[in-house]
Design a protein around this motif. Structure first.
Motif, PDB file in Angstrom:
ATOM      1  N   PHE A 252       0.847  -1.187   0.000  1.00 56.46           N
ATOM      2  CA  PHE A 252       0.000   0.000   0.000  1.00 56.46           C
ATOM      3  C   PHE A 252       0.889   1.246   0.000  1.00 56.46           C
ATOM      4  O   PHE A 252       1.667   1.463   0.925  1.00 56.46           O
ATOM      5  CB  PHE A 252      -0.890   0.030   1.251  1.00 56.46           C
ATOM      6  N   TYR A 253       0.782   2.038  -1.022  1.00 53.58           N
ATOM      7  CA  TYR A 253       1.446   3.334  -1.209  1.00 53.58           C
ATOM      8  C   TYR A 253       2.896   3.382  -0.723  1.00 53.58           C
ATOM      9  O   TYR A 253       3.247   4.143   0.175  1.00 53.58           O
ATOM     10  CB  TYR A 253       0.628   4.478  -0.582  1.00 53.58           C
ATOM     11  N   PRO A 254       3.779   2.571  -1.321  1.00 55.74           N
ATOM     12  CA  PRO A 254       5.208   2.649  -0.972  1.00 55.74           C
ATOM     13  C   PRO A 254       5.880   3.809  -1.692  1.00 55.74           C
ATOM     14  O   PRO A 254       5.360   4.357  -2.667  1.00 55.74           O
ATOM     15  CB  PRO A 254       5.747   1.315  -1.488  1.00 55.74           C
ATOM     16  N   ALA A 255       7.062   4.175  -1.204  1.00 55.85           N
ATOM     17  CA  ALA A 255       7.916   5.097  -1.945  1.00 55.85           C
ATOM     18  C   ALA A 255       8.679   4.265  -2.969  1.00 55.85           C
ATOM     19  O   ALA A 255       9.541   3.468  -2.606  1.00 55.85           O
ATOM     20  CB  ALA A 255       8.874   5.812  -0.998  1.00 55.85           C
ATOM     21  N   CYS A 256       8.365   4.415  -4.225  1.00 58.39           N
ATOM     22  CA  CYS A 256       8.968   3.584  -5.271  1.00 58.39           C
ATOM     23  C   CYS A 256      10.255   4.178  -5.835  1.00 58.39           C
ATOM     24  O   CYS A 256      10.878   3.578  -6.714  1.00 58.39           O
ATOM     25  CB  CYS A 256       7.959   3.378  -6.404  1.00 58.39           C
ATOM     26  N   LYS A 257      10.655   5.340  -5.334  1.00 59.29           N
ATOM     27  CA  LYS A 257      11.783   6.053  -5.924  1.00 59.29           C
ATOM     28  C   LYS A 257      13.063   5.222  -5.918  1.00 59.29           C
ATOM     29  O   LYS A 257      13.763   5.120  -6.938  1.00 59.29           O
ATOM     30  CB  LYS A 257      12.007   7.363  -5.166  1.00 59.29           C
ATOM     31  N   ARG A 258      13.372   4.604  -4.774  1.00 60.87           N
ATOM     32  CA  ARG A 258      14.639   3.857  -4.683  1.00 60.87           C
ATOM     33  C   ARG A 258      14.630   2.643  -5.596  1.00 60.87           C
ATOM     34  O   ARG A 258      15.634   2.327  -6.237  1.00 60.87           O
ATOM     35  CB  ARG A 258      14.879   3.433  -3.246  1.00 60.87           C
ATOM     36  N   ALA A 259      13.488   1.946  -5.630  1.00 63.17           N
ATOM     37  CA  ALA A 259      13.405   0.768  -6.494  1.00 63.17           C
ATOM     38  C   ALA A 259      13.527   1.166  -7.956  1.00 63.17           C
ATOM     39  O   ALA A 259      14.135   0.450  -8.757  1.00 63.17           O
ATOM     40  CB  ALA A 259      12.100   0.026  -6.240  1.00 63.17           C
ATOM     41  N   VAL A 260      12.973   2.318  -8.337  1.00 60.44           N
ATOM     42  CA  VAL A 260      13.091   2.801  -9.716  1.00 60.44           C
ATOM     43  C   VAL A 260      14.545   3.102 -10.052  1.00 60.44           C
ATOM     44  O   VAL A 260      15.027   2.785 -11.149  1.00 60.44           O
ATOM     45  CB  VAL A 260      12.219   4.062  -9.918  1.00 60.44           C
ATOM     46  N   GLN A 261      15.253   3.694  -9.100  1.00 56.24           N
ATOM     47  CA  GLN A 261      16.659   4.046  -9.335  1.00 56.24           C
ATOM     48  C   GLN A 261      17.574   2.831  -9.334  1.00 56.24           C
ATOM     49  O   GLN A 261      18.712   2.916  -9.787  1.00 56.24           O
ATOM     50  CB  GLN A 261      17.112   5.044  -8.271  1.00 56.24           C
ATOM     51  N   GLN A 262      17.076   1.707  -8.828  1.00 51.93           N
ATOM     52  CA  GLN A 262      17.866   0.483  -8.785  1.00 51.93           C
ATOM     53  C   GLN A 262      17.664  -0.252 -10.112  1.00 51.93           C
ATOM     54  O   GLN A 262      16.609  -0.838 -10.358  1.00 51.93           O
ATOM     55  CB  GLN A 262      17.405  -0.392  -7.615  1.00 51.93           C
ATOM     56  N   HIS A 263      18.642  -0.226 -10.968  1.00 49.71           N
ATOM     57  CA  HIS A 263      18.447  -0.664 -12.345  1.00 49.71           C
ATOM     58  C   HIS A 263      18.346  -2.175 -12.515  1.00 49.71           C
ATOM     59  O   HIS A 263      18.058  -2.644 -13.625  1.00 49.71           O
ATOM     60  CB  HIS A 263      19.572  -0.115 -13.224  1.00 49.71           C
ATOM     61  N   ASN A 264      18.554  -2.928 -11.436  1.00 53.85           N
ATOM     62  CA  ASN A 264      18.405  -4.386 -11.540  1.00 53.85           C
ATOM     63  C   ASN A 264      17.259  -4.904 -10.665  1.00 53.85           C
ATOM     64  O   ASN A 264      17.188  -6.098 -10.394  1.00 53.85           O
ATOM     65  CB  ASN A 264      19.711  -5.093 -11.165  1.00 53.85           C
ATOM     66  N   PHE A 265      16.359  -4.016 -10.241  1.00 53.80           N
ATOM     67  CA  PHE A 265      15.238  -4.457  -9.400  1.00 53.80           C
ATOM     68  C   PHE A 265      14.333  -5.398 -10.204  1.00 53.80           C
ATOM     69  O   PHE A 265      13.896  -5.095 -11.303  1.00 53.80           O
ATOM     70  CB  PHE A 265      14.427  -3.247  -8.921  1.00 53.80           C
ATOM     71  N   ARG A 266      14.079  -6.564  -9.616  1.00 54.45           N
ATOM     72  CA  ARG A 266      13.187  -7.561 -10.214  1.00 54.45           C
ATOM     73  C   ARG A 266      12.345  -8.185  -9.106  1.00 54.45           C
ATOM     74  O   ARG A 266      12.692  -8.095  -7.929  1.00 54.45           O
ATOM     75  CB  ARG A 266      13.993  -8.652 -10.940  1.00 54.45           C
ATOM     76  N   LEU A 267      11.261  -8.844  -9.481  1.00 52.94           N
ATOM     77  CA  LEU A 267      10.356  -9.448  -8.500  1.00 52.94           C
ATOM     78  C   LEU A 267      10.600 -10.947  -8.372  1.00 52.94           C
ATOM     79  O   LEU A 267      10.780 -11.647  -9.366  1.00 52.94           O
ATOM     80  CB  LEU A 267       8.903  -9.211  -8.906  1.00 52.94           C
ATOM     81  N   ARG A 268      10.567 -11.434  -7.119  1.00 56.75           N
ATOM     82  CA  ARG A 268      10.625 -12.866  -6.874  1.00 56.75           C
ATOM     83  C   ARG A 268       9.253 -13.415  -6.492  1.00 56.75           C
ATOM     84  O   ARG A 268       9.108 -14.606  -6.231  1.00 56.75           O
ATOM     85  CB  ARG A 268      11.646 -13.200  -5.792  1.00 56.75           C
ATOM     86  N   ALA A 269       8.226 -12.564  -6.417  1.00 54.40           N
ATOM     87  CA  ALA A 269       6.870 -12.997  -6.068  1.00 54.40           C
ATOM     88  C   ALA A 269       5.878 -12.070  -6.747  1.00 54.40           C
ATOM     89  O   ALA A 269       6.192 -10.910  -7.022  1.00 54.40           O
ATOM     90  CB  ALA A 269       6.672 -12.965  -4.543  1.00 54.40           C
ATOM     91  N   PRO A 270       4.664 -12.548  -7.027  1.00 55.85           N
ATOM     92  CA  PRO A 270       3.628 -11.659  -7.587  1.00 55.85           C
ATOM     93  C   PRO A 270       3.370 -10.495  -6.644  1.00 55.85           C
ATOM     94  O   PRO A 270       3.349 -10.660  -5.420  1.00 55.85           O
ATOM     95  CB  PRO A 270       2.402 -12.576  -7.694  1.00 55.85           C
ATOM     96  N   LEU A 271       3.156  -9.312  -7.210  1.00 59.85           N
ATOM     97  CA  LEU A 271       2.999  -8.103  -6.409  1.00 59.85           C
ATOM     98  C   LEU A 271       1.732  -7.364  -6.795  1.00 59.85           C
ATOM     99  O   LEU A 271       1.476  -7.124  -7.980  1.00 59.85           O
ATOM    100  CB  LEU A 271       4.211  -7.184  -6.608  1.00 59.85           C
ATOM    101  N   LEU A 272       0.946  -6.984  -5.782  1.00 61.98           N
ATOM    102  CA  LEU A 272      -0.171  -6.067  -5.934  1.00 61.98           C
ATOM    103  C   LEU A 272       0.224  -4.767  -5.246  1.00 61.98           C
ATOM    104  O   LEU A 272       0.483  -4.754  -4.044  1.00 61.98           O
ATOM    105  CB  LEU A 272      -1.444  -6.634  -5.291  1.00 61.98           C
ATOM    106  N   LEU A 273       0.293  -3.673  -6.009  1.00 60.01           N
ATOM    107  CA  LEU A 273       0.675  -2.382  -5.462  1.00 60.01           C
ATOM    108  C   LEU A 273      -0.513  -1.426  -5.632  1.00 60.01           C
ATOM    109  O   LEU A 273      -1.011  -1.242  -6.745  1.00 60.01           O
ATOM    110  CB  LEU A 273       1.914  -1.839  -6.176  1.00 60.01           C
TER     111      LEU A 273
END
Length: 365
Positions: A252-273
Motif C-alpha cells: 500500500f502506497y510505498p515510496a517507489c523512488k529507490r526501487a526505480v533508481q535500482q536498475h536491476n530491481f526484479r520481483l521474486r513474487a507476484p505483487l499487488l501495489l
C-alpha cells in the motif's frame, strides 16, 4: 340499444372495479416513485468517522463474505534475536476454529507497519513473561489487540475472517525508535535494509509455527512497510537459504523512488501495489515507472498496479484528510517543506479492499 342481461351485470361490475383498482394502484405507485429522493452520490473525500473494514467491504468483495464471528484475539510474542538483529516484539492472530475441526494448515500474512509504528497512542497493560521463547504468548487469555492502532486491528480481523493467521512485527521498539515520520529512514535507523532483515526474521518465525502452511505466505505492508515489502521481494538481493519464499506480496502506497533508481530491481513474487492518484508523499507516477521497468526486465512478472484517482496517502484509513508538515525534505516527496496530504477515502478504500480480497482468493494472481 342492447341491454345487458341481469345475470351478467355482477360480472361486468366486478371487472370494472378491478380496472379502477389497477389504475389507482398505478397512479399511487407513480406518485411514490416520483417523490422518492435519488440516493446521494458517494463523496470522494473520506468523512472523519467511517465504518470499519468489516462494514465497508462485504458488498464489494468478489467472493461470498465470511460469516460474522467473534473477534480473533492477538497474542503478544517475542521473535528470538538472530545474528546481527535484535529480538522482535510481534502480535500474532490465529483464527478461531469453528464448529468443524480444522483439517488444513492456515495461510499466513506477515504485515509490516508504516513509519508511525504499530502501537496506538494509548498505553495498554499487556502481560508478557520475561524470557519468552518467541513461540507462544505468556498468557494466551490476554487479548493484546487493543494495543494496536485501529487500522492494524481492523486489517487483522478482516484477514482472520478469511482464514489467515496474521503476524505483525514491531520494528520500532526492537530498534529503540519512537513512532514518527519526521526524520528520514536513515536518521531513524530504519532504512529498508533493517526492515528487510526484520521481515525475513518474521517469515522464518511463522514457518516454524504449528498449523501454518509455509508455502502460502503473504507479505503485506503500508507506506514505509510497503517499501520494505519491495526490498524483501527484490530478486536481485540474496535470499537466505533457511527462509521460506513469499507466495505473493501486497504494497500500500510505498515510496517507489529507490526501487526505480535500482536498475536491476526484479520481483521474486507476484505483487499487488495500490496507491492514490493524488498522493503527494509517495507519488503514483514513480510506481508506474517501476512497473514499466520491471515488466521490461521480466515480461512474465505478475505486477498489478492499482491507482485510485483523487485518493491521497493513507486512503485505506479512516482519518479525515489533513496536511502533515513533518515530512523531511529528502523523503522523496514532491512537496518537501510544504507538507503532504494524508487521510482516508471511502470510495478508494472499498475498491482497494475488494481488489485485495480478489488478489488473495485468486489461485494465480
Amino acid at each position: 340499444m342492447r341491454t345487458t342481461p341481469a345475470s351478467q351485470r355482477p360480472h361486468r361490475l366486478h371487472r370494472l372495479a378491478m380496472c379502477v383498482a389497477g389504475v389507482a394502484g398505478m397512479l399511487l405507485a407513480g406518485a411514490a416513485i416520483a417523490h422518492t429522493p435519488a440516493p446521494p452520490t458517494p463523496a470522494l473525500v473520506q468523512p472523519a468517522n467511517t465504518a470499519p473494514l468489516s462494514a465497508l467491504t462485504p458488498g464489494a468483495t468478489t467472493r461470498t463474505p465470511p460469516a460474522t464471528r467473534a473477534a480473533t484475539p492477538a497474542q503478544r510474542v517475542l521473535l528470538p534475536a538472530e545474528q546481527g538483529a535484535p529480538a522482535l516484539n510481534a502480535f500474532w492472530f490465529v483464527p478461531r476454529e469453528g464448529n468443524t475441526p480444522r483439517t488444513q494448515p492456515l495461510p499466513v500474512v506477515v504485515a509490516l507497519h508504516g513509519c508511525n509504528g504499530l502501537l496506538g497512542t494509548r498505553p495498554e497493560t499487556i502481560r508478557v513473561e520475561a524470557g519468552n521463547s518467541g513461540n507462544n504468548a505468556a498468557d494466551s487469555t490476554v487479548d493484546a489487540a487493543p494495543a494496536l492502532q485501529q487500522r492494524y486491528r481492523e486489517y487483522a480481523q478482516w484477514l482472520a475472517e478469511r482464514g489467515y493467521a496474521v503476524l505483525m512485527p514491531d520494528s520500532l521498539s526492537a530498534h529503540g525508535r519512537l513512532p514518527g515520520c519526521g526524520d528520514s529512514p536513515e536518521a531513524r535507523g530504519m532504512d529498508e535494509r533493517v526492515r528487510r532483515t526484520d521481515a525475513l526474521a518474521a517469515l522464518r518465525w511463522v514457518a516454524r509455527q504449528p498449523g501454518i502452511d509455509a508455502s502460502r505466505i503473504v507479505l503485506l505492508g503500508w507506506s514505509n512497510g510497503a517499501q520494505a515489502v519491495l526490498a524483501t521481494v527484490d530478486a536481485s538481493r540474496a535470499w537466505p537459504a533457511d527462509t521460506p519464499q513469499v507466495e505473493r506480496a501486497v504494497a500500500f502506497y510505498p515510496a517507489c523512488k529507490r526501487a526505480v533508481q535500482q536498475h536491476n530491481f526484479r520481483l521474486r513474487a507476484p505483487l499487488l501495489l495500490m496507491i492514490g492518484g493524488a498522493d503527494d508523499w509517495t507519488p503514483a507516477t514513480r510506481c508506474a515507472m517501476l512497473q514499466s521497468a520491471v515488466l521490461a526486465r521480466q515480461p512474465n512478472a505478475r505486477f498489478r498496479l492499482e491507482i485510485y484517482p483523487g485518493a491521497y496517502h493513507g486512503f485505506d484509513g479512516t482519518s479525515e484528510l489533513h496536511v502533515r508538515r513533518d515530512v523531511p525534505g529528502n523523503s522523496g516527496n514532491t512537496r518537501a517543506g510544504r507538507g503532504v496530504t494524508v487521510g482516508g477515502d471511502a470510495v478508494a478504500r472499498v475498491a482497494a479492499m475488494a481488489q485485495l480480497d480478489s488478489w488473495l482468493a485468486s489461485p494465480d494472481p
